[in-house]
Motif scaffolding. Structure first.
Motif, PDB file in Angstrom:
ATOM      1  N   MET A 276       0.955  -1.100   0.025  1.00 25.90           N
ATOM      2  CA  MET A 276       0.171  -0.014   0.202  1.00 25.90           C
ATOM      3  C   MET A 276       0.901   1.280   0.017  1.00 25.90           C
ATOM      4  N   SER A 277       0.505   2.040   0.615  1.00 23.58           N
ATOM      5  CA  SER A 277       0.931   3.719   0.495  1.00 23.58           C
ATOM      6  C   SER A 277       2.491   3.635   1.152  1.00 23.58           C
ATOM      7  N   MET A 278       3.301   4.371   0.670  1.00 19.74           N
ATOM      8  CA  MET A 278       4.806   4.443   1.020  1.00 19.74           C
ATOM      9  C   MET A 278       4.987   5.777   1.473  1.00 19.74           C
ATOM     10  N   ILE A 279       5.439   5.486   3.094  1.00 18.30           N
ATOM     11  CA  ILE A 279       5.760   6.701   3.898  1.00 18.30           C
ATOM     12  C   ILE A 279       7.331   6.816   3.941  1.00 18.30           C
ATOM     13  N   ASN A 280       7.832   8.011   3.270  1.00 18.04           N
ATOM     14  CA  ASN A 280       9.216   8.108   3.081  1.00 18.04           C
ATOM     15  C   ASN A 280       9.482   9.280   4.381  1.00 18.04           C
ATOM     16  N   TYR A 281       9.778   8.798   5.525  1.00 17.07           N
ATOM     17  CA  TYR A 281      10.135   9.731   6.546  1.00 17.07           C
ATOM     18  C   TYR A 281      11.307  10.608   6.188  1.00 17.07           C
ATOM     19  N   ALA A 282      12.190   9.927   5.565  1.00 19.32           N
ATOM     20  CA  ALA A 282      13.554  10.782   5.223  1.00 19.32           C
ATOM     21  C   ALA A 282      13.321  12.012   4.185  1.00 19.32           C
ATOM     22  N   SER A 283      12.545  11.875   3.258  1.00 14.77           N
ATOM     23  CA  SER A 283      12.325  12.909   2.331  1.00 14.77           C
ATOM     24  C   SER A 283      11.040  13.525   2.512  1.00 14.77           C
ATOM     25  N   ARG A 284      10.262  12.919   3.778  1.00 14.62           N
ATOM     26  CA  ARG A 284       9.088  13.459   4.265  1.00 14.62           C
ATOM     27  C   ARG A 284       7.886  13.508   3.058  1.00 14.62           C
ATOM     28  N   GLU A 285       7.695  12.254   2.305  1.00 14.08           N
ATOM     29  CA  GLU A 285       6.639  12.402   1.390  1.00 14.08           C
ATOM     30  C   GLU A 285       5.828  11.283   1.675  1.00 14.08           C
ATOM     31  N   ILE A 286       4.445  11.428   1.491  1.00 13.93           N
ATOM     32  CA  ILE A 286       3.600  10.334   1.422  1.00 13.93           C
ATOM     33  C   ILE A 286       2.789  10.309   0.036  1.00 13.93           C
ATOM     34  N   ASN A 287       2.885   9.109  -0.729  1.00 11.88           N
ATOM     35  CA  ASN A 287       2.349   8.926  -1.877  1.00 11.88           C
ATOM     36  C   ASN A 287       1.225   7.827  -1.741  1.00 11.88           C
ATOM     37  N   CYS A 288      -0.091   8.248  -2.350  1.00  9.42           N
ATOM     38  CA  CYS A 288      -1.147   7.421  -2.205  1.00  9.42           C
ATOM     39  C   CYS A 288      -1.764   7.088  -3.667  1.00  9.42           C
ATOM     40  N   LYS A 289      -1.994   5.739  -3.816  1.00  9.79           N
ATOM     41  CA  LYS A 289      -2.336   5.446  -5.144  1.00  9.79           C
ATOM     42  C   LYS A 289      -3.773   5.276  -5.294  1.00  9.79           C
ATOM     43  N   ILE A 290      -4.594   5.945  -6.185  1.00 11.76           N
ATOM     44  CA  ILE A 290      -6.049   5.872  -6.399  1.00 11.76           C
ATOM     45  C   ILE A 290      -5.993   5.322  -7.673  1.00 11.76           C
ATOM     46  N   VAL A 291      -7.142   4.196  -8.063  1.00 16.80           N
ATOM     47  CA  VAL A 291      -7.358   3.584  -9.166  1.00 16.80           C
ATOM     48  C   VAL A 291      -8.672   3.747  -9.557  1.00 16.80           C
ATOM     49  N   TYR A 292      -9.132   4.404 -10.779  1.00 14.04           N
ATOM     50  CA  TYR A 292     -10.186   4.225 -11.507  1.00 14.04           C
ATOM     51  C   TYR A 292     -10.672   3.204 -12.244  1.00 14.04           C
ATOM     52  N   TYR A 293     -11.507   2.580 -11.660  1.00 13.30           N
ATOM     53  CA  TYR A 293     -11.826   0.896 -12.365  1.00 13.30           C
ATOM     54  C   TYR A 293     -13.122   1.062 -13.083  1.00 13.30           C
TER      55      TYR A 293
ATOM     56  N   GLY B 110       0.645  19.350  -1.547  1.00 14.02           N
ATOM     57  CA  GLY B 110       1.733  20.564  -0.980  1.00 14.02           C
ATOM     58  C   GLY B 110       2.249  19.766   0.438  1.00 14.02           C
ATOM     59  N   THR B 111       2.604  20.530   1.356  1.00 15.70           N
ATOM     60  CA  THR B 111       3.376  20.004   2.201  1.00 15.70           C
ATOM     61  C   THR B 111       2.626  20.124   3.535  1.00 15.70           C
ATOM     62  N   ILE B 112       2.074  19.205   4.111  1.00 12.63           N
ATOM     63  CA  ILE B 112       1.045  19.236   5.558  1.00 12.63           C
ATOM     64  C   ILE B 112       1.896  18.841   6.563  1.00 12.63           C
ATOM     65  N   ARG B 113       2.062  19.707   7.586  1.00 11.21           N
ATOM     66  CA  ARG B 113       2.861  19.000   8.697  1.00 11.21           C
ATOM     67  C   ARG B 113       4.102  18.427   8.321  1.00 11.21           C
ATOM     68  N   GLY B 114       4.741  19.213   7.475  1.00  7.14           N
ATOM     69  CA  GLY B 114       6.222  18.495   7.175  1.00  7.14           C
ATOM     70  C   GLY B 114       6.236  17.417   6.201  1.00  7.14           C
ATOM     71  N   PHE B 115       4.971  16.776   5.786  1.00 12.95           N
ATOM     72  CA  PHE B 115       4.929  16.051   4.803  1.00 12.95           C
ATOM     73  C   PHE B 115       4.488  16.359   3.342  1.00 12.95           C
ATOM     74  N   LYS B 116       5.049  16.066   2.466  1.00  6.44           N
ATOM     75  CA  LYS B 116       4.774  16.425   1.034  1.00  6.44           C
ATOM     76  C   LYS B 116       3.779  15.237   0.827  1.00  6.44           C
ATOM     77  N   THR B 117       2.537  15.716   0.381  1.00  4.18           N
ATOM     78  CA  THR B 117       1.437  14.697   0.310  1.00  4.18           C
ATOM     79  C   THR B 117       0.850  14.643  -1.138  1.00  4.18           C
ATOM     80  N   ARG B 118       0.804  13.383  -1.731  1.00  2.60           N
ATOM     81  CA  ARG B 118       0.553  13.341  -3.360  1.00  2.60           C
ATOM     82  C   ARG B 118      -0.220  12.114  -3.589  1.00  2.60           C
ATOM     83  N   PHE B 119      -1.353  12.324  -4.247  1.00  2.00           N
ATOM     84  CA  PHE B 119      -2.024  11.407  -5.039  1.00  2.00           C
ATOM     85  C   PHE B 119      -1.599  10.939  -6.421  1.00  2.00           C
ATOM     86  N   HIS B 120      -1.545   9.703  -6.495  1.00  2.92           N
ATOM     87  CA  HIS B 120      -1.195   9.079  -7.598  1.00  2.92           C
ATOM     88  C   HIS B 120      -2.429   8.609  -8.565  1.00  2.92           C
ATOM     89  N   LEU B 121      -3.078   9.270  -9.274  1.00  8.43           N
ATOM     90  CA  LEU B 121      -4.214   8.611  -9.845  1.00  8.43           C
ATOM     91  C   LEU B 121      -4.079   7.832 -11.095  1.00  8.43           C
TER      92      LEU B 121
END
Lengths: 192, 165
Positions: free
Chosen positions: A1-18, A65-76
């Protein structure tokens, strides 16, 4: 599931349209791409045939954008809807955090909707994944069709667990962002 | 398997990966080295040219690798542990890492495929060891920012971004 990278402070979430072929999955992503600020989204990648049918997938990264120090991104992502591309659909589901099922409201597509929904359950279950435990919303697209099936009928056929469902006309953008907001929030809740 | 369990990279993990990628770049003469999660997310990049759209690259490389894995099955191979795409100016070499990641090297005409293969083969064991550590240690989010407060702020941002577009 989602990968949380504490080093680069990134959270990437994958959303699939089916959903079934020609149901409007790519149109959803195209509308999002067109409407959000260019600084917010990356490149829209479409692996499509010459006739613009999705061959493998479409991909659009959307940056919150960056929220509480984490760059948050959705991959559609979208999947190819045609029945014979099932191997591709399975690959795209890998690591999915949330699913949007885009259903076609045309009466003649009811069977195709049901087959695609069965296929989604099957593809996930085959890998010990349960859709009932994943963030999941349904979009009833093409509500502008004069003979569109009623929402009650579509819910009865496709939504036995009563997940959030949204009416849409993706070509005009109606319901596109309501759907995206709902699935995004579910995914974020699942992470916290 | 589908849907790898959630996993997290800590500061020290990232430092180790960065060092390994930098060393690989220096050793091989390649232009870019990227480490990509099999689901299509970028883990780390050492990018000498710094011009790659790394997000798009990661998504496409993962799809490429996954599609070729299926092709391998169809021709009776267990998998293709590495892939090579030859271009007139730039070429691409992809290698699987611990079943969960992909190491990608972009290199120009001055670098030979044989050299890339040798250098990647040497770089894989420490990367695989790192992944084994990451996957086997207890899951600890390691940061108090991923709390309900964080989720609430993200939701506000989702509304701000998507309302009125």
């Amino acid at each position: 599931m989602s990968m949380i990278n504490y080093a680069s402070r990134e959270i990437n979430c994958k959303i699939v349209y089916y959903g079934p072929g020609l149901g409007g999955k790519t149109t959803n992503l195209e509308y999002v791409y067109e409407k959000v600020a260019p600084s917010t989204r990356g490149k829209l990648i479409s692996l499509a045939t010459e006739s613009e049918r999705t061959l493998f997938f479409d991909f659009l990264p959307v940056d919150l954008g960056t929220i509480r120090g984490f760059k948050t991104r959705f991959h559609l992502y979208t999947v190819p809807g045609q029945v014979y591309y099932n191997a591709s659909r399975k690959l795209i589901l890998k690591g999915v955090d949330g699913v949007v099922f885009v259903a076609d409201s045309h009466p003649a597509r009811l069977d195709a909707n049901s087959e695609s929904m069965d296929n989604l359950y099957h593809n996930l279950a085959e890998h010990d994944f349960d859709l009932r435990e994943l963030p999941f919303v349904i979009q009833f697209n093409k509500r502008d069709l004069p003979d569109a099936l009623s929402v009650a009928n579509m819910n009865a056929a496709l939504n036995p667990t009563a997940v959030p469902a949204f009416e849409a006309v993706a070509t005009r953008g109606v319901g596109v962002f309501d759907t995206l907001k709902a699935i995004s929030k579910q995914v974020i809740k699942s992470l916290s | 398997m589908l849907g790898a369990l959630s996993w997290s990279f800590q500061e020290a993990d990232s430092d180790r990966v960065d060092s390994l990628l930098e060393a690989l770049l220096a050793d091989s003469g390649a232009d870019r080295a990227l480490l990509i999660d099999r689901t299509g997310q970028l883990i780390a990049a050492a990018d000498a040219a710094a011009t790659t759209d790394a997000t798009a690259f990661a998504s496409l490389a993962a799809a490429d690798f996954a599609a070729n894995e299926q092709l391998a099955g169809l021709v009776g191979a267990r998998d293709f542990s590495s892939l090579y795409h030859q271009g007139s100016r730039q070429s691409l070499y992809l290698a699987g890492v611990a079943g969960r990641a992909i190491l990608a090297l972009v290199f120009g005409r001055a670098v030979t495929l044989g050299m890339v293969r040798i250098k990647v083969r040497r770089a894989l064991p420490p990367l695989e060891a790192l992944f084994q550590e990451v996957f086997t240690r207890p899951q600890d989010r390691g940061d108090d920012r991923l709390t309900a407060g964080w989720a609430n702020e993200v939701e506000v941002e989702i509304d701000r971004l998507f309302d009125g577009v």
